[in-house]
Design an enzyme around this catalytic site. Structure first.
Site, mmCIF file in Angstrom:
data_model
loop_
_atom_site.group_PDB
_atom_site.id
_atom_site.type_symbol
_atom_site.label_atom_id
_atom_site.label_comp_id
_atom_site.label_asym_id
_atom_site.label_seq_id
_atom_site.Cartn_x
_atom_site.Cartn_y
_atom_site.Cartn_z
ATOM 1 N N CYS A 1 0.804 -1.164 0.056
ATOM 2 C CA CYS A 1 0.164 0.157 -0.080
ATOM 3 C C CYS A 1 0.925 1.281 0.038
ATOM 4 C CB CYS A 1 -0.948 -0.171 1.379
ATOM 5 S SG CYS A 1 -1.949 -1.605 1.370
ATOM 6 N N ARG B 1 2.677 2.185 -7.448
ATOM 7 C CA ARG B 1 2.628 1.005 -6.286
ATOM 8 C C ARG B 1 1.499 0.250 -6.866
ATOM 9 N NH1 ARG B 1 6.126 2.271 -1.660
ATOM 10 N NH2 ARG B 1 5.057 0.625 -0.353
ATOM 11 N N TRP C 1 -3.607 -1.791 -1.497
ATOM 12 C CA TRP C 1 -3.430 -3.064 -2.388
ATOM 13 C C TRP C 1 -4.023 -4.069 -1.544
ATOM 14 C CZ3 TRP C 1 -2.068 -4.458 -7.152
ATOM 15 C CH2 TRP C 1 -1.702 -5.707 -7.244
ATOM 16 N N ASN D 1 0.117 -0.470 6.178
ATOM 17 C CA ASN D 1 0.719 -1.396 4.906
ATOM 18 C C ASN D 1 1.169 -2.546 5.707
ATOM 19 O OD1 ASN D 1 1.626 -2.264 2.752
ATOM 20 N ND2 ASN D 1 3.645 -1.038 2.732
ATOM 21 N N GLY D 2 0.878 -3.733 5.049
ATOM 22 C CA GLY D 2 1.390 -5.009 5.832
ATOM 23 C C GLY D 2 0.278 -6.070 6.193
ATOM 24 N N GLU E 1 12.284 -21.651 -16.780
ATOM 25 C CA GLU E 1 11.872 -20.173 -16.459
ATOM 26 C C GLU E 1 13.068 -19.167 -16.631
ATOM 27 O OE1 GLU E 1 9.735 -18.227 -15.732
ATOM 28 O OE2 GLU E 1 10.630 -16.493 -14.708
ATOM 29 N N LYS F 1 13.031 -15.725 -19.078
ATOM 30 C CA LYS F 1 13.408 -14.398 -18.631
ATOM 31 C C LYS F 1 14.435 -13.951 -19.670
ATOM 32 C CE LYS F 1 11.036 -13.436 -15.299
ATOM 33 N NZ LYS F 1 10.139 -14.227 -15.837
ATOM 34 N N GLU G 1 12.503 -12.876 -22.927
ATOM 35 C CA GLU G 1 11.676 -11.777 -22.626
ATOM 36 C C GLU G 1 12.012 -10.651 -22.465
ATOM 37 O OE1 GLU G 1 8.391 -11.919 -19.810
ATOM 38 O OE2 GLU G 1 9.677 -13.039 -18.451
ATOM 39 N N HIS H 1 18.418 -36.923 -26.466
ATOM 40 C CA HIS H 1 17.491 -37.307 -27.349
ATOM 41 C C HIS H 1 17.533 -36.238 -28.234
ATOM 42 C CE1 HIS H 1 16.341 -40.696 -24.870
ATOM 43 N NE2 HIS H 1 16.583 -40.007 -23.674
ATOM 44 N N LYS I 1 1.974 -6.618 -19.364
ATOM 45 C CA LYS I 1 2.051 -7.128 -17.880
ATOM 46 C C LYS I 1 0.840 -8.352 -17.810
ATOM 47 C CE LYS I 1 3.482 -7.982 -13.888
ATOM 48 N NZ LYS I 1 4.519 -8.861 -13.666
HETATM 49 C C1 AGP Z 1 6.351 -13.639 -17.040
HETATM 50 O O1 AGP Z 1 7.608 -13.028 -16.837
HETATM 51 C C2 AGP Z 1 5.604 -13.100 -18.136
HETATM 52 N N1 AGP Z 1 5.428 -11.605 -18.249
HETATM 53 C C3 AGP Z 1 4.403 -13.928 -18.439
HETATM 54 O O2 AGP Z 1 4.856 -15.205 -18.944
HETATM 55 C C4 AGP Z 1 3.403 -14.186 -17.400
HETATM 56 O O3 AGP Z 1 3.773 -15.054 -16.285
HETATM 57 C C5 AGP Z 1 2.059 -14.619 -18.064
HETATM 58 O O4 AGP Z 1 1.541 -13.934 -18.804
HETATM 59 C C6 AGP Z 1 1.014 -15.135 -17.030
HETATM 60 O O5 AGP Z 1 0.656 -13.893 -16.313
HETATM 61 P P1 AGP Z 1 -0.469 -14.069 -15.118
HETATM 62 O O6 AGP Z 1 0.466 -14.843 -14.168
HETATM 63 O O7 AGP Z 1 -0.808 -12.398 -14.778
HETATM 64 O O8 AGP Z 1 -1.556 -14.749 -15.416
#
Ligand code: AGP
Length: 615
Positions: A2, A27, A75, A101-102, A485, A489, A492, A508, A610
């Site tokens: 928050c 935030r 939040w 906040n918390g 993962e 990273k 992307e 394989h 996002k």
């Molecule tokens: C993660 O780094 C990416 N931005 C993307 O893969 C994300 O995890 C995916 O779009 C799922 O988003 P969500 O967790 O908001 O559903």
């Protein structure tokens, strides 16, 4: 997290507070409110939604002139984002207002105690109980708000920043902090308290960083700091030389870097309040009965991207702890494969944003097939938890960077909580076994912090490898989704070709990719699972023999990898199922640093959003 601001001085408090909240909007929040003290009266306004809603309310029904006030952007953690749950909260007599906040871990028992005394609590929040406790404590401490705050904090467990004003002390703002940020802004004839400096650097750049378990009493020209016992205490003074944009990031170059560093806190907060006083796991938002959970004969995890990888990690734990079959599906594929679902299927939808359309459409399909749906989500009140039968909220706080980091680790923790809860209600784990695993989870924030403290080695490696055309990531068992993962990273953020593989799959096909100088990250499991450990060490030899540059993530004290590693990134010794929570962090740091070296916008990578709200 928050946004918080408190002000006392000579300016119109509502103007200073609202301007401060606007500077805290980055935030992330879902409601906002202000409270002022004027002529011995308390005045407050609060609205769900964006600040524009609160602005509208204030323009239609202006608050009186006042020079003392507090403001909050919420939040949501406990309770939906609506007007009633928005902060500030007041006591029954409207003599004190508080913002927070918390997470107050013992709020349920404190709430019960207040209700037994006849208090009428209007909201679902943990914060409102503090307002009532302060209202009780004020007259017991001669209407000294700071003394009342100190008395109340002695009852609270958890992480909190509290800021309060009271009609009895109209020229004072009092704040308390434990494991949650609070800074003091030192003005000329005015002073501020806030969750971060961006709220007040338009007025002053001289600040104090409060320490743990401290209370600060602020008037227009005095700042008094004590510990919770009332003993004088010191705070660290500093001058803020960030610009407004950097201040929003807490001085970090990227939100992603800030959020990587917030991971110990995110994990700790996600674990807060999950154990009842008798030691049993309690998941207060899981609205499925123990009987319904005992009927579950299959778990299907659905998610996208990084969230999908957290599900792949969770599968190992859920099956190991509950002996219930656990499938993990890409949400975008799930409903097109004609999955076998029925009332005994528990579909677990993992989503940081709670708005990912692929995942939302998948849970709608699952519910139409009569399956039960539980959401694991970081955004209180978002669509996916609203359309689910139950929810476990991660408490990572707003994740601003497009690339998910603290969201990912807190998703794994929440999945582990679900797995342990299923094991508890189904009796596949004894209480002491669950307590042992919970204790292991409680150790993880400190382990992650140790990895973060050693991050410069990874950043140097990233600068050295930034021009690599391709990078491979290998792992086995829970190290396999970590490899996936790590590759995501890098893709992307640095726009580089990167691939994650199950190390056993190398022979394989993928080993054909290995050539001289190709960087290959290998996540080596803890030595507790020798069958796995030895095989992964063999995989390192295989790629090294073909010219790969091997970057090996291995636990401290593991000597077996030294002979085959061009670089060793040491991980704290943790149990096998906890390793993803520490092994992922160097890969996040690596990708972020490569992208930075390449001059990319780390927080807003090209082509990405996002929250992907289209299918
Ligand atoms: C993660 O780094 C990416 N931005 C993307 O893969 C994300 O995890 C995916 O779009 C799922 O988003 P969500 O967790 O908001 O559903």
């Amino acid at each position: 997290m928050c946004g918080i601001i408190g002000y006392v001085g000579s300016q119109q408090a509502v103007d200073v507070v609202m301007d401060g909240l606007r500077r805290l909007e980055y935030r992330g929040y879902d409601s906002a409110g202000v409270a002022l003290v004027s002529s011995g009266e308390l005045y407050a306004a609060k609205r769900a939604g964006k600040l524009a809603n609160l602005d509208e309310a204030l323009s239609q029904d202006p608050l009186p002139r006042a020079t003392t006030g507090i403001g909050h952007t919420r939040w949501a953690t406990h309770g939906a984002p609506n007007d009633v749950n928005a902060h500030p909260h007041t006591d029954s007599a409207d003599r004190v207002a508080v913002i927070h906040n918390g997470i107050i871990e013992n709020f349920a028992e404190l709430r019960a105690g207040l209700e037994a005394l006849g208090h009428d609590l209007l909201s679902e929040t943990d914060t409102e109980i503090v307002a009532h406790l302060l209202g009780e404590a004020l007259p017991q401490h001669g209407d000294d708000l700071a003394a009342a705050m100190r008395a109340v904090t002695s009852h609270l467990e958890g992480a909190f920043t509290l800021v309060a004003v009271a009609t009895a002390d109209p020229h004072t703002v009092v704040a308390a902090r434990r494991s949650s940020p609070l800074v003091v802004g030192l003005g000329n004839g005015e002073n501020f308290v806030a969750s971060d400096v961006s709220a007040f650097i338009a007025h002053t750049r001289d600040a104090l960083e409060l320490g743990q378990d401290q209370v600060v009493e602020v008037t227009s020209d005095t700042v008094t700091i004590t510990d919770f016992a009332g003993r004088p205490a010191e705070a660290v003074a500093y001058h803020v030389d960030w610009d407004a944009s950097a201040a929003e990031k807490g001085g970090y170059q990227w939100f992603m870097l800030k959020e990587i560093d917030e991971q110990p806190r995110a994990i700790a907060d996600t674990l807060l309040g999950r154990t009842s006083p008798d030691g049993r796991l309690q998941l207060d938002e899981v609205r499925l009965s123990e009987e319904e959970l005992r009927e579950v004969d299959k778990v299907i995890i659905i998610a996208c991207g990084t969230a999908f990888y957290s599900g792949l990690v969770a599968k190992y734990a859920i099956e190991h702890w509950t002996r219930v079959p656990c499938e993990v599906e890409l949400a975008s594929e799930f409903r097109y494969r004609d999955p076998v679902l029925d009332r005994q299927t528990l579909v677990v939808a993992i989503s940081q944003s709670g708005e990912t359309m692929d995942t939302l459409m998948a849970i709608r399909y699952a519910r139409a097939q009569n399956a039960r749906v539980l959401a694991i989500c970081n955004t209180n009140g978002s669509t996916i938890p609203r359309e689910s039968d139950a929810v476990i909220y991660t408490r990572a706080g707003p994740e601003i960077a497009v690339a998910s980091t603290k969201g990912f680790l807190s998703q794994i923790v929440a999945c582990y909580l679900l797995g342990l809860y299923l094991a508890q209600v189904r009796g596949t784990k004894y209480g002491d076994e669950i307590a042992t695993i919970m204790a292991q989870l409680q150790e993880v924030p400190a382990a992650v912090q140790r990895v973060l403290d050693g991050a410069e080695q990874v950043r140097a490696l990233a600068r050295d490898l930034a021009d690599s055309p391709s990078v491979l990531f290998l792992g086995r068992h829970t190290g396999f989704p970590v490899a996936l993962e790590g590759a995501l990273k890098l893709k992307e953020l640095a726009y580089l070709h990167a691939e994650g593989f199950a190390a056993g799959e190398l022979k394989h096909g993928p080993i054909a990719l290995v050539q001289e100088g190709l960087p290959v990250f290998v996540i080596v499991p803890p030595r507790g699972r020798d069958a796995l450990h030895g095989k992964v060490v063999s995989n390192i030899q295989e790629v090294r023999a073909r010219g790969a540059r091997t970057i090996v993530l291995a636990e401290e004290g593991d000597p077996t990898v030294l002979a085959y590693a061009d670089e060793v990134i040491r991980l704290p010794q943790v149990p096998t199922l906890m390793q993803p929570l520490v092994a992922t962090v160097p890969l996040q740091v690596f990708a972020c640093e490569v992208a930075t070296v390449l001059g990319h916008d780390v927080d807003q990578p090209r082509n990405l959003a996002k929250s992907v709200t289209v299918e």
